[in-house]
Enzyme design. Structure first.
Site, PDB file in Angstrom:
ATOM      1  N   ASP A 270      64.115  38.789  29.345  1.00  0.00           N
ATOM      2  CA  ASP A 270      63.202  39.855  29.016  1.00  0.00           C
ATOM      3  C   ASP A 270      61.976  39.081  29.438  1.00  0.00           C
ATOM      4  OD1 ASP A 270      61.949  42.020  28.152  1.00  0.00           O
ATOM      5  OD2 ASP A 270      63.299  41.982  26.221  1.00  0.00           O
TER       6      ASP A 270
ATOM      7  N   ASP B  77      63.121  51.084  27.511  1.00  0.00           N
ATOM      8  CA  ASP B  77      63.321  50.942  26.108  1.00  0.00           C
ATOM      9  C   ASP B  77      63.412  52.309  25.551  1.00  0.00           C
ATOM     10  OD1 ASP B  77      63.287  48.051  25.900  1.00  0.00           O
ATOM     11  OD2 ASP B  77      61.084  47.968  25.324  1.00  0.00           O
TER      12      ASP B  77
HETATM   13  C1  GLA Z   1      62.004  44.202  24.689  1.00  0.00           C
HETATM   14  C2  GLA Z   1      63.030  44.760  25.227  1.00  0.00           C
HETATM   15  C3  GLA Z   1      64.097  45.272  24.211  1.00  0.00           C
HETATM   16  C4  GLA Z   1      64.112  44.059  23.042  1.00  0.00           C
HETATM   17  C5  GLA Z   1      62.820  43.792  22.681  1.00  0.00           C
HETATM   18  C6  GLA Z   1      63.115  42.345  21.852  1.00  0.00           C
HETATM   19  O1  GLA Z   1      61.144  45.337  24.425  1.00  0.00           O
HETATM   20  O2  GLA Z   1      62.761  45.677  26.075  1.00  0.00           O
HETATM   21  O3  GLA Z   1      65.174  45.987  24.553  1.00  0.00           O
HETATM   22  O4  GLA Z   1      65.175  43.207  23.853  1.00  0.00           O
HETATM   23  O5  GLA Z   1      62.108  43.241  23.776  1.00  0.00           O
HETATM   24  O6  GLA Z   1      61.883  41.911  21.502  1.00  0.00           O
END
Ligand code: GLA
Length: 734
Positions: A484, A554
């Site tokens: 990430d 997301d």
């Molecule tokens: C980001 C990712 C999510 C999740 C969060 C965790 O927003 O896109 O899928 O992994 O971080 O903090």
């Protein structure tokens, strides 16, 4: 050999699949552009050579041969009479900023050569690669600016069976003084016309890759990133197409940059109604000091042509990326159906909870459980611990090894989340190494999601990350890693470099990231890596080279996903598109699990939900959907993708389809959003079928030939209601 050279006229003709690209050295030595488009067979194209005339107020070349300002060129210079966008800008030690490049020599090389040099010796930039000789050849044309002692080699990799030419440029200081490269674009592509539309993908967090289209206007239209990463806001991708081109028809050109940092794609329509597209690392804030004898390479630009409209561009890029960009053991393997803990538990979990997810998910045929954010340091919310990549055994209630074994005992593989490029001010790493965070001494540090970005230009930072991550990855049986990246870069500076080199830091950051990725993916070849940046904030070909899939957004709301996945499919293969079913009605929209799953099937497929809280009918539906997905996974991942109805043009309907490369089967997916009055009977027109073949249509009880299906369409009768989906499977029977 797909590269022809006519020595008498000094003309190059590149034959790439059904496309041709031609250029010629002018009598004065300028490398001029002649043609890019559908196949042409003649090399005697000199009549296309512009004379550089007709531009009052634009000075002539020193040879008196007309003005560079109207010449169609392969790689434009600056401050020497061409007032359009420059492909290269260089400042000499005396402060003069001027470049004018002339042909020196060329080589035609078998295969794709040489690798694009990266951060250090032996390290290459991400780029398309060949699976065998004969797939492509390379033309290397050296051009020079003699007064500067600057040589630039322009590389053209010409694919034999794809309408694709990739380009990059390598600058070399062969003089005796330092040169400051202020722009080194990957490609400059000229067109003798401007009657084009430009299509780009804009967005935001949870609204990635919306399709935007406008007719070119005189002047400059630019898409770019200054964020240190490619970003949610604009993808490093653009299409130029005929004004009337659509999904299926018309000439179109796709341009994509294999790069994950600050980029720019600039399209300029000139006073002569010609168009110049230049693309590469964003020159804003960029400069690179080249000492005598040193070199610098640009990232690779992918150029693609089609006369099958936008769909033709997408399919050519999908194929190229599946075969010639994505690497490693997972390249062609069926990807696991995964369940991710994030939306199910956020930061509140322990091993028992995760094992319970695995137990329930196993009953439905899910393959892999991902433990998302919250397992390391003291991380129970997003204010702490990034950089402290050691397992919080107290929170989990066991070691990582035990947890992975327990998950495996339930029948699932185990995966894990990292955000390696970040550092929380509240972390052991920060307390020990406050200087590792990007910052400018004497200036406040801008936090994003309460975190700073690590200075990846520092070798000790990369080493530390490699070591910490290796320890974790070796400590348990880990099959999957989600990488990430949850904020953009600010205060880009490194005290390790002198003042005149600060313009290198943003690019060096990306090079450092690539080096770390190369090392880690090489050290753990069995792990399936998935890239993520708050969803799809760094969905670009550079990251795809290291990680075969990217979490597309997301936002898991199915209606929003129709647009996100439709837009993403413009340039990214479906097999790379992370798409999951969530329980969350994040936008307050209530839809069936089946609807959500049908949309997530156009991707890698998986779940973001707590299966222990699902009603029994949803558990049965999960089982049914997993079975259905498995059955069609090969077709979805490797099929040719056709967009049939656009959610950007039809708010209440979307359709797309997958066709097997040999056209023996196809899957049409149709979706409604809201029901509309009197529109219960509509048609979908499949594409890409074999017109002469007879196809059995799912369980509809009759067969039709491909041409009938494509011309007369499929009738979506009684397919009404809000949030409906239908999958129609077509099987060739004769
Ligand atoms: C980001 C990712 C999510 C999740 C969060 C965790 O927003 O896109 O899928 O992994 O971080 O903090």
């Amino acid at each position: 050999m797909a590269i022809l050279y006519d020595a008498a006229s000094k003309t190059f003709l590149l034959q790439a699949g059904g496309a041709s690209y031609a250029m010629q050295v002018s009598p004065e030595g300028y490398l001029c552009h002649l043609y890019f488009g559908g196949h042409v067979g003649d090399t005697n194209l000199s009549h296309l050579l512009e004379t550089g005339g007709g531009a009052s107020f634009s000075p002539d070349t020193p040879e008196g041969s007309g003005s560079l300002d109207t010449l169609l060129q392969e790689y434009s210079g600056c401050n020497t009479g061409d007032f359009r966008a420059s492909a290269i800008a260089v400042r000499a030690e005396n402060g003069a900023r001027a470049v004018s490049l002339k042909y020196l020599a060329h080589k035609i090389l078998q295969g794709k050569k040489p690798p694009l040099p990266g951060l250090s010796a032996g390290q290459a930039l991400p780029a398309t690669y060949l699976n065998g000789l004969g797939e492509a050849d390379t033309l290397a044309v050296a051009v020079e600016d003699a007064p500067l002692g600057l040589r630039v080699t322009l590389y053209y990799c010409v694919f034999n069976d794809a309408p694709v030419v990739t380009r990059w440029a390598a600058a070399e200081n062969r003089g005796s003084q330092a040169l400051h490269i202020e722009s080194l674009q990957s490609a400059c592509v000229e067109f003798p016309r401007m009657d084009f539309d430009m299509i780009s993908l804009h967005g935001a967090w949870v609204r990635e890759r919306s399709v935007e289209r406008h007719a070119l206007f005189h002047g400059t239209q630019t898409i770019q990133s200054r964020r240190g990463s490619s970003g949610h806001q604009l993808n490093p991708f653009a299409i130029l197409c005929e004004n009337n081109a659509d999904e299926n028809r018309g000439e179109a050109y796709g341009f994509h940059l294999v790069y994950s940092g600050n980029f720019r794609i600039e399209v300029e329509s000139s006073q002569m109604h010609t168009t110049r597209l230049s693309m590469g690392v964003n020159p804003e804030g960029f400069s690179w000091r080249l000492e005598p004898g040193e070199g610098l390479a640009s990232p690779e630009a992918v150029l693609c042509w089609s006369d099958e409209g936008l769909g033709g561009i997408s399919r050519a890029l999908h194929r190229l990326y599946r075969h010639n960009l994505i690497r490693g053991e997972w390249k062609h393997r069926a990807r696991p159906i995964l369940i991710n803990s994030w939306e199910a538990a956020y930061f509140k979990f322990d091993a028992d909870k995760l094992v319970a997810f695995a137990r329930e998910a196993a009953k439905t045929g899910v393959d892999l459980l991902v433990m998302d954010d919250g397992w390391f340091g003291r991380r129970d919310d997003d204010t702490t611990s990034l950089g402290d990549w050691f397992v919080n055994e107290e929170k989990l209630g066991c070691s990582l090894h035990e947890l992975a074994e327990r998950v495996k005992a339930e029948g699932l593989q185990f995966g894990i989340w990292f955000e390696p490029e970040m550092i929380s001010p509240d972390s052991e790493m920060h307390r020990a190494h406050p200087d590792w965070a990007l910052h400018i001494p004497g200036r406040g540090r801008s936090l994003g999601r309460q975190q700073s970005v690590l200075n990846l230009t520092l070798p000790e930072v990369r080493e530390n990350l490699f070591e910490q991550m290796s320890i974790v990855l070796k400590s348990a049986d880990i099959a999957y890693l989600k990488w990430d990246f949850n904020r953009n870069l600010s205060e880009i500076f490194s005290g390790r470099f002198p003042a005149e080199r600060q313009g290198e830091i943003a690019h060096r950051y990306v090079l450092g990231l690539y080096e770390l990725l190369e090392r880690l993916t090489g050290a753990f070849p069995h792990i399936l890596f998935e890239s993520c940046s708050g969803g799809g904030g760094r969905y670009d070909p550079g990251m795809l080279y290291y990680m075969p899939q990217t979490w597309a957004s997301d936002n898991t709301d199915p209606v929003d996903r129709l647009r996100i996945q439709y837009g993403t499919s413009m340039c990214y293969p479906i097999s790379s598109m992370g798409a999951h079913v969530s329980a969350g009605h994040s936008r307050g929209r209530v839809t069936s699990l089946r609807y959500r799953a049908d949309i997530a099937m156009c991707g890698t497929f998986g779940y973001e939900l707590d299966p222990t809280k699902l009603p029994p009918e949803d558990i049965s539906m999960m089982k049914e959907c997993n079975r259905k997905f498995r059955e069609r996974q090969g077709l979805i991942a490797n099929g040719d993708f056709y967009r049939l109805i656009s959610p950007f043009e039809n708010p209440n309907k979307t359709a797309w389809m997958f066709v097997a490369p040999d056209k023996s089967e196809a899957l049409v997916q149709c979706f409604t959003v809201l029901a509309e009055g009197n529109s219960w009977d509509w048609r979908v027109y499949p594409r890409g079928l074999n017109p002469d073949a007879l196809y059995e249509i799912d369980d509809w009880g009759f067969e039709l030939h491909g041409d009938t299906l494509m011309r007369a369409g499929l009738r979506m009768q009684w397919f009404a209601g809000d949030f409906m989906s239908r999958n129609i499977y077509l099987k060739k029977i004769k």
